[in-house]
Design a protein around this motif. Structure first.
Motif, PDB file in Angstrom:
ATOM      1  N   PHE A  61       0.777  -0.871   0.101  1.00  0.00           N
ATOM      2  CA  PHE A  61      -0.029   0.907   0.233  1.00  0.00           C
ATOM      3  C   PHE A  61       0.734   1.445  -0.035  1.00  0.00           C
ATOM      4  O   PHE A  61       0.520   2.288  -0.195  1.00  0.00           O
ATOM      5  N   VAL A  62       2.407   1.213   0.147  1.00  0.00           N
ATOM      6  CA  VAL A  62       2.924   2.302   0.286  1.00  0.00           C
ATOM      7  C   VAL A  62       4.113   2.598  -1.214  1.00  0.00           C
ATOM      8  O   VAL A  62       4.932   3.679  -1.708  1.00  0.00           O
ATOM      9  N   LYS A  63       3.990   1.469  -1.244  1.00  0.00           N
ATOM     10  CA  LYS A  63       5.181   1.255  -3.044  1.00  0.00           C
ATOM     11  C   LYS A  63       4.571   2.103  -4.355  1.00  0.00           C
ATOM     12  O   LYS A  63       4.330   2.309  -4.114  1.00  0.00           O
ATOM     13  N   GLY A  64       5.967   2.999  -4.017  1.00  0.00           N
ATOM     14  CA  GLY A  64       6.346   4.014  -5.187  1.00  0.00           C
ATOM     15  C   GLY A  64       5.798   5.156  -4.616  1.00  0.00           C
ATOM     16  O   GLY A  64       5.318   6.157  -5.575  1.00  0.00           O
ATOM     17  N   ARG A  65       5.383   5.016  -3.919  1.00  0.00           N
ATOM     18  CA  ARG A  65       5.381   6.783  -2.283  1.00  0.00           C
ATOM     19  C   ARG A  65       5.950   6.846  -1.422  1.00  0.00           C
ATOM     20  O   ARG A  65       6.258   7.986  -1.112  1.00  0.00           O
ATOM     21  N   PHE A  66       5.930   5.788  -0.829  1.00  0.00           N
ATOM     22  CA  PHE A  66       7.212   6.374   0.472  1.00  0.00           C
ATOM     23  C   PHE A  66       8.094   5.134   0.220  1.00  0.00           C
ATOM     24  O   PHE A  66       8.776   4.828   0.013  1.00  0.00           O
ATOM     25  N   ILE A  67       9.720   6.243   0.186  1.00  0.00           N
ATOM     26  CA  ILE A  67      10.991   5.722   0.740  1.00  0.00           C
ATOM     27  C   ILE A  67      11.282   5.669   2.032  1.00  0.00           C
ATOM     28  O   ILE A  67      11.090   6.371   2.864  1.00  0.00           O
ATOM     29  N   ILE A  68      12.325   4.532   2.152  1.00  0.00           N
ATOM     30  CA  ILE A  68      12.951   4.354   3.403  1.00  0.00           C
ATOM     31  C   ILE A  68      14.270   4.348   3.573  1.00  0.00           C
ATOM     32  O   ILE A  68      15.202   3.830   2.386  1.00  0.00           O
ATOM     33  N   SER A  69      14.761   5.030   4.089  1.00  0.00           N
ATOM     34  CA  SER A  69      16.775   5.569   3.850  1.00  0.00           C
ATOM     35  C   SER A  69      17.375   5.196   5.674  1.00  0.00           C
ATOM     36  O   SER A  69      16.557   5.224   6.216  1.00  0.00           O
ATOM     37  N   ARG A  70      18.582   5.310   5.716  1.00  0.00           N
ATOM     38  CA  ARG A  70      19.030   5.223   7.072  1.00  0.00           C
ATOM     39  C   ARG A  70      20.464   5.888   6.559  1.00  0.00           C
ATOM     40  O   ARG A  70      20.934   5.602   5.728  1.00  0.00           O
ATOM     41  N   ASP A  71      20.676   6.287   7.763  1.00  0.00           N
ATOM     42  CA  ASP A  71      22.373   6.764   7.979  1.00  0.00           C
ATOM     43  C   ASP A  71      22.916   6.589   9.621  1.00  0.00           C
ATOM     44  O   ASP A  71      22.640   7.051  10.701  1.00  0.00           O
ATOM     45  N   ASP A  72      23.538   5.290   9.310  1.00  0.00           N
ATOM     46  CA  ASP A  72      24.739   4.605  10.180  1.00  0.00           C
ATOM     47  C   ASP A  72      25.107   5.521  11.122  1.00  0.00           C
ATOM     48  O   ASP A  72      25.479   5.183  12.588  1.00  0.00           O
ATOM     49  N   ASP A  73      25.750   6.290  10.858  1.00  0.00           N
ATOM     50  CA  ASP A  73      26.508   7.254  11.188  1.00  0.00           C
ATOM     51  C   ASP A  73      25.918   8.044  12.414  1.00  0.00           C
ATOM     52  O   ASP A  73      26.050   8.436  12.925  1.00  0.00           O
ATOM     53  N   LYS A  74      24.963   8.413  11.686  1.00  0.00           N
ATOM     54  CA  LYS A  74      23.645   9.396  12.215  1.00  0.00           C
ATOM     55  C   LYS A  74      23.249   8.801  13.111  1.00  0.00           C
ATOM     56  O   LYS A  74      22.350   9.078  13.886  1.00  0.00           O
ATOM     57  N   LYS A  75      23.001   7.322  13.301  1.00  0.00           N
ATOM     58  CA  LYS A  75      22.075   6.421  13.475  1.00  0.00           C
ATOM     59  C   LYS A  75      21.319   6.784  13.525  1.00  0.00           C
ATOM     60  O   LYS A  75      19.764   6.938  14.533  1.00  0.00           O
ATOM     61  N   THR A  76      20.530   6.927  12.177  1.00  0.00           N
ATOM     62  CA  THR A  76      18.383   7.488  11.975  1.00  0.00           C
ATOM     63  C   THR A  76      18.632   6.669  10.331  1.00  0.00           C
ATOM     64  O   THR A  76      18.709   6.044   9.771  1.00  0.00           O
ATOM     65  N   ILE A  77      17.127   6.512  11.159  1.00  0.00           N
ATOM     66  CA  ILE A  77      16.092   6.259   9.705  1.00  0.00           C
ATOM     67  C   ILE A  77      14.799   7.216   9.686  1.00  0.00           C
ATOM     68  O   ILE A  77      14.650   8.269  11.051  1.00  0.00           O
ATOM     69  N   ASP A  78      14.745   7.191   7.817  1.00  0.00           N
ATOM     70  CA  ASP A  78      13.731   8.192   7.922  1.00  0.00           C
ATOM     71  C   ASP A  78      13.370   7.671   6.934  1.00  0.00           C
ATOM     72  O   ASP A  78      13.132   5.722   6.001  1.00  0.00           O
ATOM     73  N   LEU A  79      11.972   8.058   7.046  1.00  0.00           N
ATOM     74  CA  LEU A  79      10.468   7.583   5.781  1.00  0.00           C
ATOM     75  C   LEU A  79      10.435   8.455   4.898  1.00  0.00           C
ATOM     76  O   LEU A  79       9.448   9.415   5.545  1.00  0.00           O
ATOM     77  N   GLN A  80      10.269   9.300   3.646  1.00  0.00           N
ATOM     78  CA  GLN A  80      10.160   9.978   2.880  1.00  0.00           C
ATOM     79  C   GLN A  80       8.979   9.264   2.592  1.00  0.00           C
ATOM     80  O   GLN A  80       8.293   8.543   1.962  1.00  0.00           O
ATOM     81  N   MET A  81       7.251   9.944   2.602  1.00  0.00           N
ATOM     82  CA  MET A  81       6.104  10.054   2.440  1.00  0.00           C
ATOM     83  C   MET A  81       6.080  11.064   1.762  1.00  0.00           C
ATOM     84  O   MET A  81       5.232  12.349   1.345  1.00  0.00           O
ATOM     85  N   ASP A  82       5.421  10.656  -0.022  1.00  0.00           N
ATOM     86  CA  ASP A  82       4.626  11.290  -0.724  1.00  0.00           C
ATOM     87  C   ASP A  82       3.535  11.117  -1.467  1.00  0.00           C
ATOM     88  O   ASP A  82       2.885   9.559  -0.889  1.00  0.00           O
ATOM     89  N   SER A  83       2.326  11.910  -1.916  1.00  0.00           N
ATOM     90  CA  SER A  83       1.044  11.102  -2.107  1.00  0.00           C
ATOM     91  C   SER A  83       0.434  11.022  -1.281  1.00  0.00           C
ATOM     92  O   SER A  83      -0.084   9.979  -1.301  1.00  0.00           O
ATOM     93  N   LEU A  84       0.452  11.185  -0.337  1.00  0.00           N
ATOM     94  CA  LEU A  84       0.243  10.600   0.871  1.00  0.00           C
ATOM     95  C   LEU A  84      -1.721  11.116   0.573  1.00  0.00           C
ATOM     96  O   LEU A  84      -2.683  11.833   0.295  1.00  0.00           O
ATOM     97  N   LYS A  85      -2.723  10.032   1.155  1.00  0.00           N
ATOM     98  CA  LYS A  85      -3.831   9.570   1.167  1.00  0.00           C
ATOM     99  C   LYS A  85      -4.150   9.779   3.010  1.00  0.00           C
ATOM    100  O   LYS A  85      -4.271   9.348   3.845  1.00  0.00           O
ATOM    101  N   PRO A  86      -5.452   9.794   2.631  1.00  0.00           N
ATOM    102  CA  PRO A  86      -6.168  10.087   3.749  1.00  0.00           C
ATOM    103  C   PRO A  86      -6.475   8.414   4.929  1.00  0.00           C
ATOM    104  O   PRO A  86      -6.378   8.536   5.715  1.00  0.00           O
ATOM    105  N   GLU A  87      -6.356   7.607   3.771  1.00  0.00           N
ATOM    106  CA  GLU A  87      -6.445   5.855   4.572  1.00  0.00           C
ATOM    107  C   GLU A  87      -4.511   5.810   4.978  1.00  0.00           C
ATOM    108  O   GLU A  87      -4.485   4.600   5.942  1.00  0.00           O
ATOM    109  N   ASP A  88      -3.614   6.467   4.987  1.00  0.00           N
ATOM    110  CA  ASP A  88      -2.199   7.015   5.706  1.00  0.00           C
ATOM    111  C   ASP A  88      -2.391   7.196   7.060  1.00  0.00           C
ATOM    112  O   ASP A  88      -1.265   7.122   7.748  1.00  0.00           O
ATOM    113  N   THR A  89      -3.482   7.484   7.617  1.00  0.00           N
ATOM    114  CA  THR A  89      -3.577   8.166   8.502  1.00  0.00           C
ATOM    115  C   THR A  89      -3.023   7.038  10.150  1.00  0.00           C
ATOM    116  O   THR A  89      -4.284   6.183   9.664  1.00  0.00           O
ATOM    117  N   ALA A  90      -2.402   7.519  10.690  1.00  0.00           N
ATOM    118  CA  ALA A  90      -2.134   6.616  11.935  1.00  0.00           C
ATOM    119  C   ALA A  90      -1.073   6.754  12.532  1.00  0.00           C
ATOM    120  O   ALA A  90      -0.336   7.556  12.369  1.00  0.00           O
TER     121      ALA A  90
END
Length: 120
Positions: A61-90
């Motif tokens: 349900f998120v393929k093509g819209r969300f991208i997950i990435s990580r930066d091990d030096d900063k110890k972070t992960i990000d989730l870029q969420m594009d084209s958000l839909k009401p059903e993504d509410t959570a």
């Protein structure tokens, strides 16, 4: 070890948000990390996962819209969420297998939820 999530908010359909999760503490190694979400009265579900080597898995349900990435030096992960839909509410939760300094194995940790609301 704590996982600290941030970046949630209220957006309109079609807009974007970027979630971030930072691992805090005396950390030796971070293995798989991911984002889950839980809508009201629904079960928590996997959104995306990223391995230490950078391999990713996405829920259909998120393929093509969300991208997950990580930066091990900063110890972070990000989730870029594009084209958000009401059903993504959570509430979105980060999750990770983290090995503490001096520990022989990794443990699974959850961050606190960050609320994403998509509404016009």
């Amino acid at each position: 070890v704590q996982l600290q999530a941030s970046g949630g908010g209220l957006v309109q359909p079609g807009e974007s948000l970027r979630l971030s999760c930072k691992a805090l503490g005396n950390i030796w190694r971070i293995n798989d990390m991911g984002w889950y979400r839980q809508a009201p009265e629904k079960q928590r579900e996997l959104v995306a996962n990223i391995t230490r080597s950078g391999s990713t898995v996405y829920a259909d349900f998120v393929k093509g819209r969300f991208i997950i990435s990580r930066d091990d030096d900063k110890k972070t992960i990000d989730l870029q969420m594009d084209s958000l839909k009401p059903e993504d509410t959570a509430a979105y939760y980060c999750n990770g297998d983290v090995q503490r300094l001096g520990s022989m194995s990794a443990r699974n940790y959850w961050g606190q939820g960050t609320l994403v609301t998509v509404s016009s």
